[in-house]
Design a protein around this motif. Structure first.
Motif, PDB file in Angstrom:
ATOM      1  N   SER A   1       0.906  -1.178   0.253  1.00 10.79           N
ATOM      2  CA  SER A   1       0.064  -0.128  -0.059  1.00 10.79           C
ATOM      3  C   SER A   1       0.927   1.302  -0.062  1.00 10.79           C
ATOM      4  CB  SER A   1      -0.750  -0.040   1.316  1.00 10.79           C
ATOM      5  OG  SER A   1      -0.234  -0.161   2.437  1.00 10.79           O
ATOM      6  N   PHE A   2       1.988   1.526   0.849  1.00 13.25           N
ATOM      7  CA  PHE A   2       2.495   2.465   0.742  1.00 13.25           C
ATOM      8  C   PHE A   2       3.410   2.875  -0.478  1.00 13.25           C
ATOM      9  CE2 PHE A   2       6.695   4.894   1.529  1.00 13.25           C
ATOM     10  CZ  PHE A   2       6.479   5.989   2.052  1.00 13.25           C
ATOM     11  N   PRO A   3       4.058   1.849  -1.291  1.00 12.39           N
ATOM     12  CA  PRO A   3       4.632   2.101  -2.211  1.00 12.39           C
ATOM     13  C   PRO A   3       3.619   2.728  -3.462  1.00 12.39           C
ATOM     14  CG  PRO A   3       5.680   0.230  -1.432  1.00 12.39           C
ATOM     15  CD  PRO A   3       4.524   0.497  -0.619  1.00 12.39           C
ATOM     16  N   ARG A   4       2.383   2.031  -3.400  1.00 14.72           N
ATOM     17  CA  ARG A   4       1.368   2.298  -4.275  1.00 14.72           C
ATOM     18  C   ARG A   4       1.023   3.794  -4.075  1.00 14.72           C
ATOM     19  NH1 ARG A   4      -1.696  -1.564  -3.540  1.00 14.72           N
ATOM     20  NH2 ARG A   4      -2.792  -0.916  -1.837  1.00 14.72           N
ATOM     21  N   GLU A   5       0.733   4.077  -2.929  1.00 14.89           N
ATOM     22  CA  GLU A   5       0.294   5.399  -2.477  1.00 14.89           C
ATOM     23  C   GLU A   5       1.345   6.601  -2.729  1.00 14.89           C
ATOM     24  OE1 GLU A   5      -1.343   5.990   1.259  1.00 14.89           O
ATOM     25  OE2 GLU A   5      -2.856   4.465   1.104  1.00 14.89           O
ATOM     26  N   ALA A   6       2.538   6.313  -2.559  1.00 14.82           N
ATOM     27  CA  ALA A   6       3.623   7.092  -3.157  1.00 14.82           C
ATOM     28  C   ALA A   6       3.800   7.539  -4.459  1.00 14.82           C
ATOM     29  CB  ALA A   6       5.082   6.569  -2.213  1.00 14.82           C
ATOM     30  N   ALA A   7       3.661   6.286  -5.296  1.00 18.56           N
ATOM     31  CA  ALA A   7       3.814   6.447  -6.476  1.00 18.56           C
ATOM     32  C   ALA A   7       2.588   7.241  -7.089  1.00 18.56           C
ATOM     33  CB  ALA A   7       3.693   4.890  -7.267  1.00 18.56           C
ATOM     34  N   GLU A   8       1.587   7.081  -6.547  1.00 18.99           N
ATOM     35  CA  GLU A   8       0.362   8.146  -7.085  1.00 18.99           C
ATOM     36  C   GLU A   8       0.517   9.500  -6.557  1.00 18.99           C
ATOM     37  OE1 GLU A   8      -3.226   6.788  -5.079  1.00 18.99           O
ATOM     38  OE2 GLU A   8      -3.609   5.054  -6.596  1.00 18.99           O
ATOM     39  N   LEU A   9       1.254   9.988  -5.716  1.00 17.61           N
ATOM     40  CA  LEU A   9       1.498  11.196  -5.082  1.00 17.61           C
ATOM     41  C   LEU A   9       2.946  11.660  -5.691  1.00 17.61           C
ATOM     42  CD1 LEU A   9       0.713  10.826  -1.406  1.00 17.61           C
ATOM     43  CD2 LEU A   9      -0.984  11.588  -3.381  1.00 17.61           C
ATOM     44  N   ALA A  10       3.366  11.066  -6.382  1.00 19.08           N
ATOM     45  CA  ALA A  10       4.632  11.423  -7.202  1.00 19.08           C
ATOM     46  C   ALA A  10       4.557  12.769  -7.957  1.00 19.08           C
ATOM     47  CB  ALA A  10       5.479  10.377  -8.047  1.00 19.08           C
ATOM     48  N   PRO A  11       3.274  13.189  -8.751  1.00 17.15           N
ATOM     49  CA  PRO A  11       3.332  14.029  -9.712  1.00 17.15           C
ATOM     50  C   PRO A  11       3.309  15.568  -8.781  1.00 17.15           C
ATOM     51  CG  PRO A  11       1.761  12.429 -10.480  1.00 17.15           C
ATOM     52  CD  PRO A  11       2.585  11.994  -8.995  1.00 17.15           C
ATOM     53  N   TYR A  12       2.896  15.383  -7.482  1.00 16.99           N
ATOM     54  CA  TYR A  12       3.040  16.558  -6.491  1.00 16.99           C
ATOM     55  C   TYR A  12       4.290  17.002  -6.120  1.00 16.99           C
ATOM     56  CZ  TYR A  12      -1.762  15.642  -6.373  1.00 16.99           C
ATOM     57  OH  TYR A  12      -3.343  15.327  -6.489  1.00 16.99           O
ATOM     58  N   TRP A  13       5.280  16.119  -6.537  1.00 17.90           N
ATOM     59  CA  TRP A  13       6.914  16.515  -6.343  1.00 17.90           C
ATOM     60  C   TRP A  13       7.491  16.922  -7.694  1.00 17.90           C
ATOM     61  CZ3 TRP A  13       8.857  17.465  -1.607  1.00 17.90           C
ATOM     62  CH2 TRP A  13       8.331  16.978  -0.344  1.00 17.90           C
ATOM     63  N   ARG A  14       6.938  16.613  -8.508  1.00 15.57           N
ATOM     64  CA  ARG A  14       7.379  17.133 -10.059  1.00 15.57           C
ATOM     65  C   ARG A  14       7.173  18.260 -10.408  1.00 15.57           C
ATOM     66  NH1 ARG A  14       9.962  14.558 -14.219  1.00 15.57           N
ATOM     67  NH2 ARG A  14       9.648  12.281 -13.255  1.00 15.57           N
ATOM     68  N   TYR A  15       5.452  18.624 -10.381  1.00 17.55           N
ATOM     69  CA  TYR A  15       5.006  19.985 -10.674  1.00 17.55           C
ATOM     70  C   TYR A  15       4.794  20.665  -9.476  1.00 17.55           C
ATOM     71  CZ  TYR A  15       4.454  17.119 -14.806  1.00 17.55           C
ATOM     72  OH  TYR A  15       4.493  16.199 -15.880  1.00 17.55           O
ATOM     73  N   PRO A  16       5.308  22.050  -9.701  1.00 16.78           N
ATOM     74  CA  PRO A  16       4.951  22.688  -8.388  1.00 16.78           C
ATOM     75  C   PRO A  16       3.637  23.209  -8.238  1.00 16.78           C
ATOM     76  CG  PRO A  16       6.115  23.919 -10.122  1.00 16.78           C
ATOM     77  CD  PRO A  16       6.022  22.574 -10.671  1.00 16.78           C
ATOM     78  N   VAL A  17       3.090  23.400  -7.285  1.00 19.09           N
ATOM     79  CA  VAL A  17       1.635  23.771  -6.792  1.00 19.09           C
ATOM     80  C   VAL A  17       1.796  25.177  -5.771  1.00 19.09           C
ATOM     81  CG1 VAL A  17      -0.428  23.337  -5.820  1.00 19.09           C
ATOM     82  CG2 VAL A  17       0.553  21.604  -7.267  1.00 19.09           C
ATOM     83  N   ARG A  18       1.195  26.220  -6.298  1.00 19.60           N
ATOM     84  CA  ARG A  18       1.062  27.273  -5.116  1.00 19.60           C
ATOM     85  C   ARG A  18      -0.298  27.375  -4.922  1.00 19.60           C
ATOM     86  NH1 ARG A  18       4.529  31.788  -4.572  1.00 19.60           N
ATOM     87  NH2 ARG A  18       5.845  30.808  -6.123  1.00 19.60           N
ATOM     88  N   LEU A  19      -0.694  27.880  -3.470  1.00 24.13           N
ATOM     89  CA  LEU A  19      -1.999  28.033  -3.122  1.00 24.13           C
ATOM     90  C   LEU A  19      -2.154  29.444  -2.969  1.00 24.13           C
ATOM     91  CD1 LEU A  19      -0.884  25.307  -1.274  1.00 24.13           C
ATOM     92  CD2 LEU A  19      -3.430  25.293  -1.143  1.00 24.13           C
TER      93      LEU A  19
END
Length: 330
Positions: free
Chosen positions: A268-286
């Motif tokens: 489960s952890f690797p699966r969730e980490a892989a799904e969240l990888a784009p948030y570390w590739r593309y910058p997001v500002r609030l």
């Protein structure tokens, strides 16, 4: 007419729930926390919180605990973050039912950036389209939709923030990946895959929540706000802040994203980490313009101070020696 400053916090022993409970107490609120184990909470939870026994999955427990409250902080997550698809939505349904039974108590929700596709949404505002690319994100979208549908009968406040760090933030990239709690920092694991990342220091975020609910007449019946926090424009600012706190040029190593992709089908952890990888590739500002309109300047502890405090609380740095404030007698 004097405001009834009575709050129920669900998840008051977790990182964000504990921080919000502490901030509310500091702002003069009477705070109750509903937990399964009250004895444990009394020893480990925030001070000056009245603990009541209950389970967020049991609607009657939540209804009983919310009696007399004007706000309900929904900071509860499934134990060990497991079974999200089965537990998250029933819990928010119970909270909505309880808030309705209390005559329309306002639900207060810490939001996440996982509701959005970071590649398509570099700046998140209240009106940004929510098209998540992860299962957790899809559930979070459904959760927020339930709150929107419950308004105006049940008002709500969502304050969205980036990745948490700070005292009590155990389930976080900072505490679970970058450093190891309870151990001196010997190296730094850097999840960054590009430039830019948004962070939220829990005491600052909790202070913003407290300031917002202190003045409910300014809030709409359904408010969706953004907390800007720290924007790591280079993707290396947090690494440098950890080095500064430790006073050492510690080596940094990249997070093993390739291993997460390989192991995703099996755990489960690797699966969730892989799904969240784009948030570390593309910058997001609030976009915090509405938040600033409501409370003025966003609470912002200097980053180096926030990181050092976090590492001390995690047991990665020694606690500072007690300082004598009075005269020393010979």
């Amino acid at each position: 007419m004097e405001q009834n400053k009575t709050a129920l916090v669900l998840g008051a022993t977790g990182g964000i729930g504990s921080s919000i409970a502490t901030a509310l107490v500091r702002h003069g609120w009477h705070v109750s926390g509903m937990v399964r184990d009250t004895a444990k909470a009394q020893n480990q939870g925030p001070a000056q919180v009245h603990w009541v026994a209950g389970d967020a999955m049991e609607r009657d427990d939540v209804i009983r605990a919310v009696a007399g409250a004007t706000i309900v902080v929904h900071a509860v997550n499934p134990p060990n973050y497991m079974n999200w698809d089965k537990l998250v939505l029933p819990m928010i349904d119970n909270t909505i039912a309880a808030a309705k039974s209390a005559g329309g108590a306002r639900i207060v929700l810490p939001g996440t950036i996982y509701n959005f596709d970071p590649k398509a949404t570099p700046v998140i505002s209240a009106d940004s389209a929510q098209h998540p690319n992860s299962r957790k994100g899809q559930i979070r979208v459904a959760l927020e939709q339930r709150l929107e549908q419950a308004a105006p009968e049940v008002p709500s406040l969502i304050l969205r923030a980036g990745d948490f760090f700070g005292p009590g933030a155990r389930a976080s990239w900072f505490a679970q990946a970058m450093v190891s709690p309870g151990k001196p920092v010997r190296r730094i694991v850097d999840p960054a895959r590009g430039s830019g990342h948004s962070w939220a220091y829990l005491p600052d975020l909790a202070e913003a929540f407290a300031q917002l609910v202190d003045n409910p007449t300014r809030l709409g019946r359904f408010e969706r706000l953004q907390f800007e926090g720290y924007v790591d424009d280079s993707g290396k600012t947090m690494v440098e802040a950890i080095r500064n706190a430790c006073g050492s040029r510690l080596r940094s190593y990249g997070f093993p994203w390739w291993l997460m992709r390989l192991a995703a089908p099996f755990a489960s952890f690797p699966r969730e980490a892989a799904e969240l990888a784009p948030y570390w590739r593309y910058p997001v500002r609030l976009d915090n313009s509405r938040l600033v309109e409501l409370i003025g300047r966003e609470p912002r502890t200097p980053l180096n101070e926030a990181v050092k405090t976090s590492l001390i609380e995690m047991g990665c740095l020694p606690k500072p020696a007690m300082q004598l404030t009075g005269p020393v007698l010979a």
